[in-house]
Design an enzyme around this catalytic site. Sequence first.
Site, PDB file in Angstrom:
ATOM      1  N   CYS A   1       0.483  -1.413   0.328  1.00  0.00           N
ATOM      2  CA  CYS A   1       0.308  -0.130   0.121  1.00  0.00           C
ATOM      3  C   CYS A   1       1.260   1.407  -0.089  1.00  0.00           C
ATOM      4  O   CYS A   1       1.198   1.748   0.795  1.00  0.00           O
ATOM      5  CB  CYS A   1      -0.827   0.224   1.632  1.00  0.00           C
ATOM      6  SG  CYS A   1      -1.596  -1.301   1.474  1.00  0.00           S
ATOM      7  N   ALA A   2       1.725   1.497  -1.203  1.00  0.00           N
ATOM      8  CA  ALA A   2       2.284   2.594  -0.997  1.00  0.00           C
ATOM      9  C   ALA A   2       2.881   3.411  -1.080  1.00  0.00           C
ATOM     10  O   ALA A   2       3.041   4.566  -0.378  1.00  0.00           O
ATOM     11  CB  ALA A   2       3.833   2.191  -2.089  1.00  0.00           C
ATOM     12  N   GLY A   3       1.322   4.333  -1.515  1.00  0.00           N
ATOM     13  CA  GLY A   3       1.116   5.553  -1.678  1.00  0.00           C
ATOM     14  C   GLY A   3       2.099   6.580  -2.076  1.00  0.00           C
ATOM     15  O   GLY A   3       2.297   5.855  -3.398  1.00  0.00           O
TER      16      GLY A   3
ATOM     17  N   GLY B   1       4.878   6.585  -1.197  1.00  0.00           N
ATOM     18  CA  GLY B   1       6.099   5.440  -0.893  1.00  0.00           C
ATOM     19  C   GLY B   1       6.757   6.630   0.157  1.00  0.00           C
ATOM     20  O   GLY B   1       8.218   6.032   0.091  1.00  0.00           O
TER      21      GLY B   1
ATOM     22  N   LYS C   1       7.143   4.880   3.049  1.00  0.00           N
ATOM     23  CA  LYS C   1       7.996   4.000   4.385  1.00  0.00           C
ATOM     24  C   LYS C   1       8.468   3.687   3.325  1.00  0.00           C
ATOM     25  O   LYS C   1       9.752   3.180   3.785  1.00  0.00           O
ATOM     26  CB  LYS C   1       6.854   3.235   4.271  1.00  0.00           C
ATOM     27  CG  LYS C   1       5.757   3.691   5.526  1.00  0.00           C
ATOM     28  CD  LYS C   1       4.809   3.639   7.056  1.00  0.00           C
ATOM     29  CE  LYS C   1       4.802   4.088   7.939  1.00  0.00           C
ATOM     30  NZ  LYS C   1       3.315   4.865   7.406  1.00  0.00           N
TER      31      LYS C   1
ATOM     32  N   ASP D   1       0.676  -0.946   4.890  1.00  0.00           N
ATOM     33  CA  ASP D   1       0.242   0.111   5.620  1.00  0.00           C
ATOM     34  C   ASP D   1      -1.143   0.406   5.105  1.00  0.00           C
ATOM     35  O   ASP D   1      -1.677   1.747   4.308  1.00  0.00           O
ATOM     36  CB  ASP D   1       1.666   1.284   5.002  1.00  0.00           C
ATOM     37  CG  ASP D   1       1.793   2.634   5.549  1.00  0.00           C
ATOM     38  OD1 ASP D   1       0.691   2.877   6.986  1.00  0.00           O
ATOM     39  OD2 ASP D   1       1.926   3.662   5.458  1.00  0.00           O
TER      40      ASP D   1
ATOM     41  N   CYS E   1      -2.354   4.219  11.271  1.00  0.00           N
ATOM     42  CA  CYS E   1      -1.602   4.591  11.988  1.00  0.00           C
ATOM     43  C   CYS E   1      -2.823   6.151  12.500  1.00  0.00           C
ATOM     44  O   CYS E   1      -3.436   7.297  12.743  1.00  0.00           O
ATOM     45  CB  CYS E   1      -1.309   6.454  10.958  1.00  0.00           C
ATOM     46  SG  CYS E   1      -2.539   7.207   9.677  1.00  0.00           S
TER      47      CYS E   1
HETATM   48  C1  SAM Z   1      -2.051   4.818   4.443  1.00  0.00           C
HETATM   49  S1  SAM Z   1      -1.918   4.875   2.787  1.00  0.00           S
HETATM   50  C2  SAM Z   1      -0.631   4.697   2.367  1.00  0.00           C
HETATM   51  C3  SAM Z   1       0.435   5.570   2.644  1.00  0.00           C
HETATM   52  C4  SAM Z   1       2.372   5.007   2.925  1.00  0.00           C
HETATM   53  N1  SAM Z   1       3.389   4.362   3.060  1.00  0.00           N
HETATM   54  C5  SAM Z   1       3.203   6.556   2.900  1.00  0.00           C
HETATM   55  O1  SAM Z   1       4.148   5.752   3.798  1.00  0.00           O
HETATM   56  O2  SAM Z   1       2.740   7.353   2.460  1.00  0.00           O
HETATM   57  C6  SAM Z   1      -2.614   3.614   2.738  1.00  0.00           C
HETATM   58  C7  SAM Z   1      -2.506   3.037   0.771  1.00  0.00           C
HETATM   59  O3  SAM Z   1      -3.657   1.444   0.593  1.00  0.00           O
HETATM   60  C8  SAM Z   1      -4.084   1.900  -0.610  1.00  0.00           C
HETATM   61  N2  SAM Z   1      -4.989   0.881  -0.827  1.00  0.00           N
HETATM   62  C9  SAM Z   1      -6.411   0.730  -0.052  1.00  0.00           C
HETATM   63  N3  SAM Z   1      -6.418   0.010  -0.807  1.00  0.00           N
HETATM   64  C10 SAM Z   1      -5.946  -0.816  -0.635  1.00  0.00           C
HETATM   65  C11 SAM Z   1      -6.053  -2.361  -1.838  1.00  0.00           C
HETATM   66  N4  SAM Z   1      -7.081  -3.580  -1.484  1.00  0.00           N
HETATM   67  N5  SAM Z   1      -4.179  -2.950  -2.042  1.00  0.00           N
HETATM   68  C12 SAM Z   1      -3.499  -2.207  -1.507  1.00  0.00           C
HETATM   69  N6  SAM Z   1      -3.944  -0.925  -1.532  1.00  0.00           N
HETATM   70  C13 SAM Z   1      -4.581  -0.172  -1.455  1.00  0.00           C
HETATM   71  C14 SAM Z   1      -4.233   4.013  -0.875  1.00  0.00           C
HETATM   72  O4  SAM Z   1      -4.559   3.594  -2.508  1.00  0.00           O
HETATM   73  C15 SAM Z   1      -3.282   4.140  -0.138  1.00  0.00           C
HETATM   74  O5  SAM Z   1      -2.674   5.092  -0.964  1.00  0.00           O
END
Ligand code: SAM
Length: 391
Positions: A226-228, A230, A232, A289, A342
Amino acid sequence: MTPGARIAAAIEILDRITAGAPAEKVLVTWARRSRFAGARDRAAVRDLVFDVLRRRRSCAARGGGESGRALLIGLLRERGEDPAALFTGEGHAPPPLAACETTAGAPPEGAAALDIPDWMLPAFEDSLGNDMAAVCRILRERAPVWLRVNTARCTRDEAARLLADEGIATRPSDHVDTALQVTENERRTRNSRAYRQGLAELQDLHSQALCRDLPLAPGARVLDYCAGGGGKVLALAARQPRARYFAHDAAPRRMRDLPTRARRAGADIQLLSCGEASGRAPFDLVLCDVPCSGSGAWRRSPEGKWRLDRPELERLMRMQVQILEEAKILVSPGGVLAYATCSLLRAENEARIKAFLAANPGWVCHFRRRYSPLRGGDGFFLAQLGRKQTI
Ligand SMILES: C[S@@+](CC[C@H](N)C(=O)[O-])C[C@H]1O[C@@H](n2cnc3c(N)ncnc32)[C@H](O)[C@@H]1O
């Protein structure tokens, strides 16, 4: 702009936000329209708006209403200032207080004084115990600015010296050895040489602590599922440059800045498109994440505190279950499935892991930690899961 004109601008902006518009969007639109506002004015108006959003309930109680005007009157009273000094009607300041506004308002009580929604109070009490009031008080304050030093490229002392040369004062964290807190000239950080050259990144203290606590061996294959943006995976790559990194997100557009950030940091991170992760499995570490209430970071994103409701929290929790189920099959036999939020809520943290283990008896939890906002960073949770060894 005069202090009164800044208040008038914040009132106008808050009226749009309370009508449902996203705060960032309203602020950007206002700044574009308001050519007369310099950088300092924009920063001051933004601070006023976010100060109100963090303490929206106590501002409403003290100001006697939910309008932008009442909220600003409430904020000034919260700070122990007399609103009449700024509500003068002179120049671009808001009109003077009416008699009913002078007498309206009362000190907030209960959940309003803690600035959390009523429905959230029992969950906060259950999750935070004796720390609840102290944590709520922290969520009402501005968040400190933390930098993560890219230790693959320089030491923390070198980064601090470079920043100091540009007037940016910092203080090293005493419990996370990559972290520097910016104590002066925060707003210059993004234009500093250290930032532009990839020697420092903006990252919360406990986000850094969480990355420090993940197992990383040279040569390991690591997937940030769930890199968003990135944050982490970049921290992991700086810590162990000799591992291989992959980033995935169900909404790939969220990763659009990651290639630029990785280049700046000198990190090699391969982006995977949706559906591609299973073809690249197995991974020694899969970090999830997950999307969550964000309650640990409400001082940075205070709108989330008021937007979240029970159905949305339940929707997020269903996603957490689904993500863990998708990700577990990507983990190598001796590998680690890491679950991070978080969130401050037990339901999204300890209870989520308990439910996963009940549904997956072949798995165990090796490591579990809460990162408390009482220790300088945002509230985070991390659990590390692995398959039970069969003899
Ligand atoms: C908390 S954010 C991640 C923040 C990121 N890791 C950082 O440190 O900047 C959660 C992410 O999970 C993604 N997400 C939601 N559902 C998902 C899924 N089924 N598989 C993978 N990613 C998913 C979202 O698009 C979002 O970008």
